[in-house]
Design a protein around this motif. Structure first.
Motif, mmCIF file in Angstrom:
data_model
loop_
_atom_site.group_PDB
_atom_site.id
_atom_site.type_symbol
_atom_site.label_atom_id
_atom_site.label_comp_id
_atom_site.label_asym_id
_atom_site.label_seq_id
_atom_site.Cartn_x
_atom_site.Cartn_y
_atom_site.Cartn_z
ATOM 1 N N LEU A 189 22.743 -22.076 24.315
ATOM 2 C CA LEU A 189 23.653 -22.935 23.554
ATOM 3 C C LEU A 189 24.822 -22.172 22.930
ATOM 4 N N TYR A 199 21.652 -23.394 32.516
ATOM 5 C CA TYR A 199 22.521 -24.350 31.842
ATOM 6 C C TYR A 199 21.748 -25.587 31.398
ATOM 7 N N LYS A 200 22.269 -26.214 30.334
ATOM 8 C CA LYS A 200 21.744 -27.488 29.862
ATOM 9 C C LYS A 200 22.878 -28.508 29.888
ATOM 10 N N ASN A 252 16.073 -34.156 22.152
ATOM 11 C CA ASN A 252 16.794 -34.078 23.424
ATOM 12 C C ASN A 252 18.173 -34.721 23.371
ATOM 13 N N SER A 258 22.201 -21.823 28.504
ATOM 14 C CA SER A 258 20.820 -22.122 28.101
ATOM 15 C C SER A 258 20.538 -21.756 26.650
ATOM 16 N N LYS A 295 28.264 -29.191 29.063
ATOM 17 C CA LYS A 295 27.500 -28.184 29.798
ATOM 18 C C LYS A 295 27.353 -26.948 28.912
ATOM 19 N N LYS A 352 17.720 -33.684 32.312
ATOM 20 C CA LYS A 352 16.817 -32.668 32.851
ATOM 21 C C LYS A 352 16.979 -32.489 34.360
ATOM 22 N N TYR A 407 24.210 -32.184 28.850
ATOM 23 C CA TYR A 407 24.062 -33.360 28.003
ATOM 24 C C TYR A 407 25.143 -34.362 28.404
ATOM 25 N N SER A 458 19.913 -29.952 34.505
ATOM 26 C CA SER A 458 19.689 -28.728 33.731
ATOM 27 C C SER A 458 18.757 -27.773 34.475
ATOM 28 N N ASN A 459 18.929 -26.484 34.220
ATOM 29 C CA ASN A 459 18.068 -25.466 34.806
ATOM 30 C C ASN A 459 17.909 -24.316 33.815
ATOM 31 N N SER A 460 17.440 -23.168 34.292
ATOM 32 C CA SER A 460 17.196 -22.047 33.393
ATOM 33 C C SER A 460 18.487 -21.430 32.859
ATOM 34 N N LEU A 463 20.090 -35.052 26.840
ATOM 35 C CA LEU A 463 19.807 -33.976 27.787
ATOM 36 C C LEU A 463 19.422 -34.559 29.146
#
Length: 249
Positions: free
Chosen positions: A108, A87-88, A59, A106, A103, A80, A90, A83-85, A78
């Motif tokens: 990457l 975007y992730k 993570n 999802s 940002k 959480k 960090y 984050s969602n479906s 990360l």
């Protein structure tokens, strides 16, 4: 007790070190992200160069060379909650300081580096050029890792080899560009482009209902009605950190 020769002991030691290396590298991936554009004060510019190697491990992620060895900027973890479906997010230490936001889409494939002053640097994952061996943005030796301020991009710093800077005809070189410091001006306040000055953004958490019935609920902040399964909520804006604005010099 079995007596081993020096050569046997050396071979056993090398074997064990190899096993440790395999387990250490397990789950680690290294990707190259090329800078495609930057946004400053609402103005987008594509006159950019350079790229960063980013290593992902569980993570966390961090800027590294092409072998996955960190360049000393710290790590980002990360988040959480943001984050969602799609975007992730960090957050943590990077070339741009100890409070940077990365940002990712999802998958990457796209990276937006979001700075506290509202500037955004857009990177795209691609195959690294043959000449690229490490990040083109590396903090100068002696820069304090405890400085929470942002860093203006400079390409590659003295003391670090292998930086990648493509020239105008598309080929690449390892030339270094002298970083210049702009003259200081009075700070200018700008409304945050992510939350539009509202200090919070909408976040859908999509919680599991564990077989319970789904029905509409009213949001106490915006007054709208949403299904429980959406998990509609409002969270502190990760770009302006709840201030609703950013300043530029």
């Amino acid at each position: 007790m079995i007596s081993l020769s020096k050569n046997s002991k050396r071979y056993i030691l090398l074997y064990l070190l190899g096993i440790v290396s395999i387990f250490t590298a397990k789950g680690q991936t290294v990707s190259f992200y090329a800078l495609t554009k930057k946004m400053h004060n609402g103005i987008t510019s594509s006159s950019v160069t350079g790229g960063q190697f980013i290593t992902f491990l569980d993570n966390i992620c961090y800027e590294s060379n092409k072998k996955g060895i960190g360049v000393g900027h710290g790590t980002l973890k990360l988040n959480k909650n943001y984050s969602n479906s799609n975007y992730k997010f960090y957050m943590g230490g990077s070339y741009w300081g100890t409070d940077a936001t990365f940002k990712f889409k999802s998958d990457l494939s796209i990276l937006n580096v979001i700075l506290e002053n509202g500037d955004i640097y857009v990177y795209k994952r691609q195959v690294a050029p043959a000449s690229a061996t490490t990040c083109s943005l590396i903090r100068k030796r002696g820069s304090s890792s405890g400085n929470s301020g942002s860093y203006s991009p400079s390409f590659p710093n003295n003391g670090y080899d292998g930086g990648y800077v493509p020239n105008k005809n598309g080929s690449s070189s390892s030339s270094r560009i002298q970083n210049t410091t702009p003259s200081r001006k009075q700070p200018t306040k700008h409304t945050c482009s992510l939350c539009n000055g509202q200090r919070k953004i909408v976040k859908d958490t999509y919680p599991s209902l564990y077989g319970q019935s789904d029905y509409q609920v009213k949001c106490n902040e915006c007054g709208g009605y949403f299904m429980r399964s959406i998990g509609h909520t409002h969270t502190t804006c990760p770009q302006c950190h709840g201030k609703g604005y950013f300043t530029t010099n």
